[in-house]
Design a protein around this motif. Structure first.
Motif, mmCIF file in Angstrom:
data_model
loop_
_atom_site.group_PDB
_atom_site.id
_atom_site.type_symbol
_atom_site.label_atom_id
_atom_site.label_comp_id
_atom_site.label_asym_id
_atom_site.label_seq_id
_atom_site.Cartn_x
_atom_site.Cartn_y
_atom_site.Cartn_z
ATOM 1 N N THR A 136 0.510 -9.298 0.312
ATOM 2 C CA THR A 136 1.621 -8.631 0.992
ATOM 3 C C THR A 136 1.425 -8.766 2.492
ATOM 4 O O THR A 136 0.297 -8.571 2.954
ATOM 5 C CB THR A 136 1.658 -7.148 0.578
ATOM 6 N N LEU A 179 -8.902 2.102 -2.389
ATOM 7 C CA LEU A 179 -8.471 3.502 -2.256
ATOM 8 C C LEU A 179 -9.588 4.487 -2.590
ATOM 9 O O LEU A 179 -9.469 5.674 -2.309
ATOM 10 C CB LEU A 179 -7.264 3.768 -3.158
ATOM 11 N N ALA A 210 -3.030 -6.326 -9.346
ATOM 12 C CA ALA A 210 -2.171 -5.140 -9.349
ATOM 13 C C ALA A 210 -1.555 -4.835 -7.984
ATOM 14 O O ALA A 210 -0.358 -4.581 -7.862
ATOM 15 C CB ALA A 210 -2.954 -3.932 -9.850
ATOM 16 N N MET A 211 -2.397 -4.897 -6.955
ATOM 17 C CA MET A 211 -1.982 -4.435 -5.629
ATOM 18 C C MET A 211 -0.710 -5.119 -5.132
ATOM 19 O O MET A 211 0.131 -4.518 -4.493
ATOM 20 C CB MET A 211 -3.118 -4.737 -4.643
ATOM 21 N N THR A 212 -0.613 -6.404 -5.402
ATOM 22 C CA THR A 212 0.474 -7.182 -4.828
ATOM 23 C C THR A 212 1.664 -7.327 -5.778
ATOM 24 O O THR A 212 2.613 -8.035 -5.473
ATOM 25 C CB THR A 212 -0.038 -8.590 -4.453
ATOM 26 N N GLY A 213 1.587 -6.668 -6.950
ATOM 27 C CA GLY A 213 2.741 -6.706 -7.842
ATOM 28 C C GLY A 213 2.510 -7.419 -9.161
ATOM 29 O O GLY A 213 3.412 -8.014 -9.715
ATOM 30 N N GLU A 244 6.582 -11.370 -2.449
ATOM 31 C CA GLU A 244 7.841 -11.560 -3.191
ATOM 32 C C GLU A 244 8.310 -13.003 -3.216
ATOM 33 O O GLU A 244 9.152 -13.354 -4.037
ATOM 34 C CB GLU A 244 8.948 -10.661 -2.632
ATOM 35 N N PRO A 302 -1.514 6.511 0.224
ATOM 36 C CA PRO A 302 -1.478 5.826 -1.069
ATOM 37 C C PRO A 302 -2.666 6.315 -1.910
ATOM 38 O O PRO A 302 -3.738 6.581 -1.366
ATOM 39 C CB PRO A 302 -1.659 4.356 -0.709
ATOM 40 N N ILE A 303 -2.447 6.454 -3.185
ATOM 41 C CA ILE A 303 -3.497 6.986 -4.068
ATOM 42 C C ILE A 303 -3.581 6.154 -5.341
ATOM 43 O O ILE A 303 -2.706 5.357 -5.617
ATOM 44 C CB ILE A 303 -3.197 8.447 -4.471
ATOM 45 N N CYS A 315 -6.457 -2.529 -5.083
ATOM 46 C CA CYS A 315 -6.140 -1.112 -5.223
ATOM 47 C C CYS A 315 -7.386 -0.243 -5.070
ATOM 48 O O CYS A 315 -7.338 0.856 -4.540
ATOM 49 C CB CYS A 315 -5.527 -0.827 -6.589
ATOM 50 N N MET A 356 0.817 -1.218 0.000
ATOM 51 C CA MET A 356 0.000 0.000 0.000
ATOM 52 C C MET A 356 0.848 1.264 0.000
ATOM 53 O O MET A 356 0.523 2.251 -0.630
ATOM 54 C CB MET A 356 -0.889 0.032 1.249
ATOM 55 N N ARG A 376 1.963 3.077 -3.476
ATOM 56 C CA ARG A 376 1.074 3.636 -4.491
ATOM 57 C C ARG A 376 1.089 5.163 -4.443
ATOM 58 O O ARG A 376 0.153 5.778 -3.968
ATOM 59 C CB ARG A 376 -0.351 3.121 -4.264
ATOM 60 N N LEU A 415 -0.122 0.779 -14.954
ATOM 61 C CA LEU A 415 1.317 0.571 -14.715
ATOM 62 C C LEU A 415 1.927 -0.433 -15.680
ATOM 63 O O LEU A 415 3.140 -0.492 -15.825
ATOM 64 C CB LEU A 415 1.548 0.085 -13.275
ATOM 65 N N TRP A 456 0.725 -2.812 7.850
ATOM 66 C CA TRP A 456 1.308 -2.037 6.745
ATOM 67 C C TRP A 456 0.476 -2.196 5.481
ATOM 68 O O TRP A 456 0.387 -1.285 4.670
ATOM 69 C CB TRP A 456 2.739 -2.500 6.471
ATOM 70 N N SER A 457 -0.099 -3.371 5.286
ATOM 71 C CA SER A 457 -0.855 -3.598 4.047
ATOM 72 C C SER A 457 -1.971 -4.603 4.305
ATOM 73 O O SER A 457 -2.215 -5.480 3.497
ATOM 74 C CB SER A 457 0.080 -4.112 2.952
#
Lengths: 195, 622
Positions: free
Chosen positions: B42, B404, B474-477, B46, B370-371, B401, A43, A46, B546, B126-127
């Motif tokens: 997340t 948001l 998208a959010m996680t990569g 990774e 985050p935006i 995402c 998060m 972004r 992206l 954090w996420s």
């Protein structure tokens, strides 16, 4: 080799904060330091506020994060973010800050450059303002701005790593094409700002 | 050699700077894991991003998949292990809630080849939507648990996990936290082992836990966990470091803060570092605490180790002062730091907590949450829905995402529980006579939206389902999912689209491109007209900004009146106010052109030459 050195790299998501931190840590590792990078993912990336903490120690680094008010150096890729995290520096800390302001969107009364700078000057023992985008544009690749900022902190003799290790770290972390551009950025910055 | 290649092929003794998650990936490769599965989340993402590359390019592991959700991922990996292949499933902490059902049974069934369940917890959120402590799952399921403190241990202890798993024929929980997963540190590589598949022999009396079987397997499990306790007593993963009559017991990332804190306070302390945290080594702990003046337990989140140690002291009649969370010396919420641990130890030892150390205050700065990224199709989709539907509508949000949209200028998120909950929440809201819309991403739709949609049809729930399909996770990569036509190993596969289910279920639906505002508004209005009792579904399909190349950028011409309709309706970060007019930061613009469609004065136009992009780079210092 010094006993320990703690760096915070701050900026806006997408500017290359994590890569800068990686570059510093990889170079320091080549110079024989133990290193850790505390990163923020997900998060927070972004377009948000991003901080990475790089810790160098000639013995062993334990905590991935830097204790409060103990950072030796701040590399700020953007002015608002530099201001946000400036209190994390120690009273003898230094900063290399990119002279670039990108206010958060949808906010009308954001702090202006001069106001930010005067606050930063009050807080920071040794502050170097660098037009990193100006140097990056000379290379013709604006995205190397983060490497320019790291190189500037070396040019001003803050970052305790060798030029050789910085060059090797570029080779180790970037693809050939990107490594070439970043090498140019490193060399040009050292030439322009080095003593 | 890039990092992925080094992770896959690097030789014994090679040194790398690895994220905890990359180290885990290497650990899995060294342990000769053959099957690895996950749903991205997340702070675990990774691990999968690394294995996706190493499996497809270097065949390590031999099989890797992004499953549709964590439950599926768990069942695939667990059964592959029963079939004889070393296997692993990994996920974020809340993902294990989704997989909790098979987890509980897998403890009864056990495993054949080694099977490791990696959970990445997120103290500090954090996420994540919560900071649940997944160590409870080891207690709940009666499964051995290991916890590394850094990247090197994250790699090395994977091997230990498989050895324990095979010795006990039990799944092993491997628990990391954000600060282990997302800390980059030195790792010395080990040898890559190859594992021969074990033989699978049919045995329904073990692998099919009908009640008669389950009752027997429960006894087997109790026996196994007693054997695990012996391992916990013997293993060097649970070891004493340093000396002194103050005892500190800690594990995971907290070990690092404890080590730094005792150096900072300059006290002599003996550390019991626990790498195997379930079951705890009762004798080792008893012997450690009995000759100490005082024992301090340092662990993030819940006081799990502390509770067990207090119980061990009481049962063994050890009279020693034990401090931890029950004395409020350490906080229950959020992640630890060296400072928090220093304060906690000082309070426990009755030391002065800093003689009024000068606290530097952070300067006041505008919040930068985050935006949505510039050109994000979700901005257009939310704008379209907002234009058509009443502001009294209840907006049920989901995980991705698009959550948001809770922020300005949309403020279109009224309720959220977890992955896939939007449709369920909309159904519940509609029972209270609310008009309810569910926003759900493509990957989330496949993850757990499907049974919800079936329920909406079956039970005739009057909801509108909006699928925000950006063709990726998208959010996680940007991991692939069933709609992408590509597997986790990069192979081509059938493309499965959300509207196929609407078609099959016989409900009205539309598919539209959110970059075309007028057509999308029409499509949504058309759908609402066709919609009777029961659900309807609209897919907004446009790939994530992206992962799409920029072909043009937009600029604002002199027709701009400064009405700021563009900024107020989209909130695109490339749009800013400057000297009474709107401007577009061309270094951020992705060329989607949505803002040109919401401008009432035709003041936004596209330019194709990339030179403009360079000229219009804007720095607000000027």
């Amino acid at each position: 080799m010094i006993d320990k050195y703690d760096v915070i790299v701050v900026g806006v998501g997408g500017m290359g904060v994590l890569t800068s931190a990686y570059l510093i840590a990889e170079s320091a590792r080549f110079d024989g330091y133990d290193v850790k990078i505390g990163e923020v993912h997900g998060m927070a990336q972004r377009g948000g506020s991003v901080i990475a903490e790089v810790r160098l120690n000639k013995e062993k680094v334990f905590s991935p994060t830097i204790p409060r008010f103990e950072a030796d150096l701040m590399i700020g890729l953007e002015l608002t973010e530099a201001l946000r995290y400036s209190h994390k520096l120690s009273s003898s800390g230094s900063a290399v800050i990119n002279d670039y302001l990108l206010p958060p969107p949808l906010i009308d009364d954001y702090p202006q450059r001069e106001a930010i700078l005067s606050k930063l000057r009050r807080q920071i023992n040794d502050l170097r303002l660098v037009d990193c985008y100006g140097i990056a544009e000379k290379i013709g690749a604006r995205f190397v701005v983060n490497t320019v900022a790291v190189a500037a902190s070396k040019a001003y003799s803050f970052l305790p790593v060798s030029n050789k290790s910085l060059l090797n770290a570029l080779k180790s972390i970037f693809s050939d094409k990107k490594a070439k551009l970043n090498r140019k950025a490193l060399e040009l910055t050292l030439k322009l700002l080095g003593s | 050699m890039n990092l992925f290649e080094k992770i896959a092929c690097g030789g014994l003794g090679e040194k790398l700077l690895l994220l905890g998650n990359e180290a885990i990936a290497r650990g899995l490769i060294e342990a000769g894991v053959i099957v690895a599965t996950t749903y991205p989340g997340t702070p675990s993402s990774e691990i999968g991003n690394t294995l996706a590359v190493t499996s497809s390019k270097y065949g390590k592991p031999r099989y890797f998949e992004f499953s549709t959700n964590e439950k599926v991922a768990f069942e695939v990996a667990a059964s592959a292990a029963v079939a004889g292949l070393r296997s692993c499933v990994f996920m974020k902490h809340v993902g294990l809630n989704v997989a909790a059902d098979p987890l509980m049974s897998s403890a009864y069934i056990g495993t054949n080849a080694g099977f490791t369940v990696i959970t990445a917890d997120d103290p500090g959120c954090w996420s994540s939507q919560n900071e649940q402590d997944n160590r409870y799952y080891a207690y709940l399921a009666n499964l051995p648990m290991l916890e590394p403190s850094n990247s090197q241990e994250a790699k090395d202890m994977i091997r230990d996990a498989f050895i324990i798993s095979e010795k006990l024929e039990l799944p092993v929980i491997f628990r990391v936290t954000t600060r282990v997963s997302h800390t980059r540190g030195k790792v010395i590589l080990g040898k890559i082992e190859t594992q021969k598949p074990k033989k699978f022999v049919k045995n329904p009396g073990r692998y099919v836990p009908i009640p008669a079987v389950a009752r027997k397997r429960r006894l087997v499990l109790i026996d196994k966990i007693n054997k695990a306790r012996e391992i916990s007593e013997q293993t060097n993963l649970n070891r004493v470091e340093g000396s002194g009559d103050i005892g500190i017991i800690t594990s995971g990332v907290s070990y690092n803060y404890a080590m730094e804190a005792i150096a900072k306070i300059n006290i002599e302390a003996s550390i019991l570092k626990l790498g195997m945290t379930y079951p705890l080594p009762e004798n080792k702990i008893k012997n450690f605490i009995k000759d100490k003046k005082q024992v301090i337990i340092i662990e993030e989140l819940e006081p799990l180790i502390e509770n067990t140690i207090r119980s061990i002291a009481q049962r063994n009649n050890v009279k020693v002062k034990i401090n931890g969370k029950h004395d409020n010396f350490f906080p229950l919420s959020g992640e630890f730091s060296t400072d928090i641990v220093v304060d906690g130890i000082k309070k426990a030892l009755n030391m002065e907590t800093n003689k009024q150390m000068k606290i530097k205050q952070a300067e006041k700065t505008p919040f930068r949450p985050p935006i949505f990224c510039p050109g994000c199709p979700h901005m257009a989709s939310y704008h379209i829905v907002k234009r058509v539907l009443s502001p009294r509508t209840i907006w049920a949000s989901d995980i991705g995402c698009y959550t948001l949209a809770i922020n300005k200028p949309f403020q279109m998120a009224d309720i959220l529980y977890c992955m896939g909950s939007s449709i369920g929440a909309a159904m519940g809201m509609s029972k209270a006579d609310k008009v309810a819309v569910a926003f759900i991403g493509d990957s989330t739709f496949f993850h757990s939206g499907l049974p919800e949609l079936v329920n909406a049809v079956y039970n005739k729930h009057n909801v509108l389902v909006v699928v925000l399909d950006n063709g990726t996770t998208a959010m996680t990569g940007h991991q692939p999912h069933p709609g992408t036509g590509r597997t986790g190993m990069g192979e081509k596969t059938k493309v499965i689209l959300p509207e196929m289910f609407a078609e099959a279920l016989g409900i009205p639906y539309e598919v539209t491109d959110p970059y075309n505002i007028a057509l999308s508004v029409k499509a949504l209005r058309r759908l609402l007209k066709r919609k009777g009792e029961g659900p309807a579904l609209i897919v907004f399909r446009r790939s994530c900004a992206l992962i799409r190349p920029v072909e043009q950028v937009y600029i604002i011409n002199d027709k701009c009146t400064g009405c700021f309709a563009c900024i107020n309706s989209l909130g695109c970060p490339a749009l800013r106010k400057r000297n009474g007019n709107a401007i577009i930061l061309s270094n951020l613009c992705r060329g989607c052109g949505v803002c040109s469609q919401v401008c009432p004065f035709e003041a936004i136009e596209s330019v194709n030459d990339l030179e403009t992009e360079k000229k219009n780079f804007l720095n607000f210092t000027q």
